[in-house]
Design an enzyme around this catalytic site. Sequence first.
Site, PDB file in Angstrom:
ATOM      1  N   GLY A   1      38.169  37.006  47.493  1.00 21.65           N
ATOM      2  CA  GLY A   1      38.444  38.304  46.885  1.00 21.65           C
ATOM      3  C   GLY A   1      39.520  39.045  47.644  1.00 21.65           C
ATOM      4  O   GLY A   1      40.470  38.445  48.150  1.00 21.65           O
TER       5      GLY A   1
ATOM      6  N   VAL B   1      37.101  44.480  50.358  1.00 25.58           N
ATOM      7  CA  VAL B   1      35.715  44.010  50.280  1.00 25.58           C
ATOM      8  C   VAL B   1      35.430  42.996  51.385  1.00 25.58           C
ATOM      9  O   VAL B   1      34.316  42.941  51.912  1.00 25.58           O
ATOM     10  CB  VAL B   1      35.432  43.413  48.887  1.00 25.58           C
ATOM     11  CG1 VAL B   1      34.018  42.836  48.816  1.00 25.58           C
ATOM     12  CG2 VAL B   1      35.607  44.480  47.805  1.00 25.58           C
TER      13      VAL B   1
ATOM     14  N   GLU C   1      38.573  33.892  51.802  1.00 28.74           N
ATOM     15  CA  GLU C   1      39.782  33.459  51.080  1.00 28.74           C
ATOM     16  C   GLU C   1      40.296  34.672  50.341  1.00 28.74           C
ATOM     17  O   GLU C   1      39.718  35.097  49.337  1.00 28.74           O
ATOM     18  CB  GLU C   1      39.424  32.304  50.128  1.00 28.74           C
ATOM     19  CG  GLU C   1      40.629  31.503  49.675  1.00 28.74           C
ATOM     20  CD  GLU C   1      41.276  32.056  48.424  1.00 28.74           C
ATOM     21  OE1 GLU C   1      42.180  32.924  48.581  1.00 28.74           O
ATOM     22  OE2 GLU C   1      40.915  31.642  47.327  1.00 28.74           O
TER      23      GLU C   1
ATOM     24  N   CYS D   1      45.546  34.638  43.556  1.00 26.15           N
ATOM     25  CA  CYS D   1      45.837  34.975  44.957  1.00 26.15           C
ATOM     26  C   CYS D   1      47.115  34.342  45.474  1.00 26.15           C
ATOM     27  O   CYS D   1      47.671  34.798  46.469  1.00 26.15           O
ATOM     28  CB  CYS D   1      44.657  34.579  45.843  1.00 26.15           C
ATOM     29  SG  CYS D   1      44.209  32.835  45.697  1.00 26.15           S
TER      30      CYS D   1
END
Length: 478
Positions: A197, A201, A219, A253
């Site tokens: 994410g 967070v 990751e 990402c």
Amino acid sequence: MSSTLTYTPIEEIPKIRDDLRTTFNTGVTRSLEWRKRQLYQVARLAQNEVEAICDAMARDFAKPRFEVIMAELAAVVQRALTSAESLEEWIKPEHPDVPDFQKSWKPTIYKAPKGTVLIISPWNYPVILTLQPLIGAISAGCCAILKPSEAVPHFSKLLAELLPKYLDTSAYRVINGAVPETTKILELQWDHIFYTGNGRVARIVASAAAKHLTPCSLELGGKSPVVVDATYDMELAAKRILWGKCNNAGQICVSPDYILVPRHKQDELIKGFEKAYKAFFPEGALDDANYGSIVNDFHFQRLSALLDRSRGEKVGGVFGGRRDPARRRFEPAIVRGVDENDSLLEEEIFGPILPFIAVDSLDEAIDFINARPHSLVLYAFTEDPAVKERLINETQSGGIAFNDTFQHLAVGELPFSGVGESGYGYQFLRYSFEAFTHMRSSVDIPRSEERNLSLRYPPYKTEAYQMLGGALNMPIPE
């Protein structure tokens, strides 16, 4: 399928964790055959449920069927099967090469499962980013809780329905929910947490894990730059960059986040983008079924604000960034003349906006990259070995990919990881197995060694100092 996602009752979450821990303590998950059977079942889930999964993701955010199959389902099947086929070799104890006098000690590294683990996955690639860590956990012999994203309710509901049909629910469970449920999950002790994410967070996850000294794999992402060398084919570079940027409408990402292009090549590169765009989407991307939507209104508005606040020059034409808020459709936009204080450089874009930053030298491009947090990947389009060498040696990123985008994810034998702000902890195939494995060191000192060990006992003699402290007299090279 209804979009109503039933959240797991908070009071049940500790018991679910405890039930899995009980299963782990029975030792059932350690059997090679049991692990292989569960891995085959993961592959069967991906093979058998293609239609249901593609339908759920189309409902959640109009993700194109081809992208789901190419980038998610096919990879899950292949990596589950490869892991099952490789597992017997992976789990073998290792016997490191040691000095002759230690060989009788039988130095051994045992591959021990870490225990009961937690996998928190995101919404953008929910199949691969949930099941790929699960493949690693199963391979290692762990029990696992899966916490998929509530931002894709159709998929998360489907996963909760499918998992019991394929996997042993005494070892693998799905917990659905939002912030309160995740908060409760993170209050519990886990033997490893694998989170995919964003950095905000991730800090919450890592802080919660630290209270229990729980190891993590994070990751994350970041702003992955693209360096384009003046000598490279601008048309080919544009085509390959645009393809990477349009995957999932830029919501990945490893999406190319911004381009560092020689000032005198900017126009040529933009023309290459226009040609590739017209080939990909002859009628534009707004209504094209091969192009995805933005996941929700929040992210649509976030992207719109980033683009609207930019002081750069919107290229316009096919790259005007046409939008349809009702359907959360957002066409690709190119913005040139972006400076380091522009809104488009404030955060990871995670969408179909591509800023161009003109540079006058490779030195300037490298300095620009190094002035920012380390990205998950650095892309570079060059065939010049000297340029490649400089980028390898003078920058940092999770990975570095030359002359294409996105495609490095297809190589399962390479470790995939971030560095710094883009995360830590390796994954893919054996690296996923190792993420959930404790390398348990062992020696077995025989009785016959007592004669050699006698010097270590007090009272300490001069001979003991000479023998056991001998390294202090070893020559050290200049």
